[in-house]
Design a protein around this motif. Structure first.
Motif, short mmCIF file in Angstrom:
data_model
loop_
_atom_site.label_atom_id
_atom_site.label_comp_id
_atom_site.label_asym_id
_atom_site.label_seq_id
_atom_site.Cartn_x
_atom_site.Cartn_y
_atom_site.Cartn_z
N TYR A 136 14.36 124.94 44.54
CA TYR A 136 13.57 123.99 43.86
C TYR A 136 12.09 124.48 43.90
O TYR A 136 12.06 125.74 44.30
CB TYR A 136 13.58 122.75 45.03
N ALA A 137 11.40 123.68 43.14
CA ALA A 137 9.94 124.34 42.85
C ALA A 137 8.91 123.35 42.82
O ALA A 137 9.24 121.92 42.61
CB ALA A 137 9.85 125.01 41.54
N LEU A 138 7.79 123.67 43.33
CA LEU A 138 6.54 122.86 42.96
C LEU A 138 5.81 123.18 41.75
O LEU A 138 5.48 124.33 41.43
CB LEU A 138 5.76 123.09 44.19
N ALA A 158 6.50 113.83 42.05
CA ALA A 158 7.55 113.47 41.33
C ALA A 158 8.75 114.08 42.15
O ALA A 158 8.60 115.47 42.50
CB ALA A 158 7.71 113.75 40.02
N VAL A 159 9.63 113.37 42.82
CA VAL A 159 10.82 114.11 43.28
C VAL A 159 12.17 113.61 42.67
O VAL A 159 12.22 112.48 42.38
CB VAL A 159 10.89 113.48 45.05
N GLN A 160 13.17 114.53 42.76
CA GLN A 160 14.24 114.29 42.01
C GLN A 160 15.15 113.62 43.08
O GLN A 160 15.39 113.80 44.08
CB GLN A 160 14.93 115.77 41.79
N GLU A 196 0.94 114.25 39.77
CA GLU A 196 0.11 115.40 39.89
C GLU A 196 0.93 116.67 40.25
O GLU A 196 0.52 118.01 40.10
CB GLU A 196 -0.89 115.52 40.95
N VAL A 197 2.15 116.54 40.69
CA VAL A 197 2.86 117.63 41.16
C VAL A 197 4.38 117.15 40.94
O VAL A 197 4.55 116.16 41.18
CB VAL A 197 2.78 118.11 42.66
N ALA A 198 5.32 118.08 40.42
CA ALA A 198 6.74 117.62 40.23
C ALA A 198 7.61 118.68 41.34
O ALA A 198 7.35 120.03 41.13
CB ALA A 198 7.14 117.91 38.84
N PHE A 199 8.28 118.12 42.11
CA PHE A 199 9.12 118.80 43.13
C PHE A 199 10.53 118.83 42.68
O PHE A 199 11.25 117.74 43.48
CB PHE A 199 8.88 118.12 44.38
N VAL A 200 10.99 119.61 41.82
CA VAL A 200 12.34 119.49 41.00
C VAL A 200 12.98 120.74 41.11
O VAL A 200 12.52 121.85 41.67
CB VAL A 200 12.15 119.05 39.87
N TRP A 201 14.03 120.82 40.49
CA TRP A 201 14.88 122.20 40.41
C TRP A 201 14.33 123.02 39.31
O TRP A 201 14.11 122.86 38.45
CB TRP A 201 16.46 121.78 39.76
#
Length: 405
Positions: A136-138, A158-160, A196-201
């Motif tokens: 996963y990545a920020l 944003a979290v998946q 402001e941040v996406a914490f996704v694959w």
């Protein structure tokens, strides 16, 4: 320097070494004299059959002009082994089931990108050496500094849905979580400024950043339990010889694999390290593009529908059993209780769309699938009784002509 290995061929020492490492099949293809009745022709060399998802970039695609990271790695392996490469298309959305149906069902020889863990499928699957690391990545604007989870305080992230990042941040009241259904949605929210941040694959985020967002974002890969793992090539436990042949050529492909990772946007900044505590839930997510529609991406065309076997044409089924199967397996795409707003995959419209052919259309499409359109074949997963039960349930939710839009 070359070596005269037969009366008709000269092979360089380096090439001969590679052939010896690759195994007897590749070597026989070179050593066989021209015109000999016992020679191994190119047509006689068995292809390397790869399990592959047809719509899962950046990993794989049935578009030959853009086959994806894993398929290009597979092609390089096939070339090193002296074997052509073919594909068995099946949606990886179904996780371990896809491994059971394809690899363990002997429909292919190898499956790229499985997590390198003996716990994954037990002794049924053996693995090559590591070929990549997946995580996963920020994802942030390039100028934004994020070095740890603490840097997310007070931010909209944003979290998946149903992933380790969502579980990890669930108890953090000082971080505002925005749940998204896919990496695509997370990247879109970031681009629109709603987070402001996406914490996704990470691999999907990197691919989207490269192909849709002109490399405007910083992709910080993370590490930790349930957040990252080594990826390898999986084989059935009976394929030790093939696994060893692949392991023998992989060191020579390190540069190629690195270049392909860059090509498909899989490389990211590895400076961020997040560790999930041992008490945190760790869930395995088979790497896929989360926006894909696995069960029926498009309505089946009438001209490719085969008629259902007469043995089952009049069978009735259990609606209760069918509803249970449907909601546990099909609902992620077609909606719980078949409630689906997207007309092309709305199974409440079967009878409106196909009339008296609704049953035969359902039967043939679910059994045989349409892999190129995202619909896997379920004949090796569901029994005829299961299919009868699912269809029996669907007949109870069919829309009437008066309710059709």
């Amino acid at each position: 320097m070359s070596v005269n290995v037969t009366g008709n061929f000269k092979v360089s020492c380096g090439k001969l070494y590679v052939l010896l490492r690759a195994g007897p099949l590749a070597l026989m293809a070179i050593l066989a004299p021209v015109g000999a009745s016992s020679s191994v022709d190119a047509d006689d060399i068995k292809p390397l059959r790869l399990c592959a998802d047809p719509t899962n970039l950046p990993y794989s695609s049935d578009d030959a002009s853009e086959p994806g990271f894993y398929l290009e790695v597979g092609q390089a392996i096939g070339k090193a082994l002296g074997r052509p490469v073919t594909y068995n298309w099946y949606k990886t959305y179904f996780g371990k089931r896809s491994v059971r149906v394809t690899l363990l069902g002997k429909q292919c020889d190898a499956m790229m990108g499985l997590p390198l863990s003996d716990d994954f499928m037990g002794p049924a699957v053996i693995f090559s050496r590591k070929i990549s690391e997946q995580a996963y990545a920020l994802v942030t604007a390039k100028e934004q500094v994020v070095g740890s989870i603490e840097d997310l305080r007070g931010k909209r992230v944003a979290v998946q849905y149903q992933t380790t990042p969502q579980n990890l941040l669930a108890l953090r009241d000082d971080i505002e979580k925005v749940t998204v259904m896919s990496p695509d949605d997370g990247m879109k929210a970031l681009d629109l400024g709603t987070v402001e941040v996406a914490f996704v694959w990470g691999p999907t985020a990197g691919w989207l950043d490269k192909t849709q967002y002109q490399n405007r974002y910083k992709i910080r890969t993370v590490e930790g339990r349930g957040l990252s793992w080594d990826a390898a090539i999986g084989f059935a436990k009976t394929s030790v010889e093939l696994r060893d042949q692949v392991d023998a050529v992989l060191p020579g492909l390190d540069q190629t694999i690195g270049d392909l990772a860059t090509k498909y946007g899989l490389t990211g900044d590895t400076s961020t390290r997040l560790l999930v505590s041992e008490n945190s839930s760790s869930l395995f997510v088979l790497p896929t593009a989360a926006t894909e529609v696995p069960f029926a991406a498009h309505s089946p065309s009438v001209n490719v529908i085969a008629k259902e076997s007469e043995a089952h044409a009049g069978d009735s089924g259990s609606t209760e059993a069918g509803r249970e199967i449907f909601n546990s397996t099909c609902a992620h795409c077609h909606g719980t209780d078949a409630v689906q707003g997207e007309r092309r995959i709305d199974l409440r419209r079967l009878q409106l769309r196909y009339g008296e052919n609704a049953r035969s259309t359902f039967w043939a499409t679910v059994r045989e699938g349409r892999p190129a359109k995202g619909m896997p074949a379920w004949k090796d997963v569901f029994t005829d009784e299961d299919l009868n039960n699912i269809y029996a349930y669907l007949t109870t939710v069919q829309a009437s002509a008066g309710s059709a839009n």
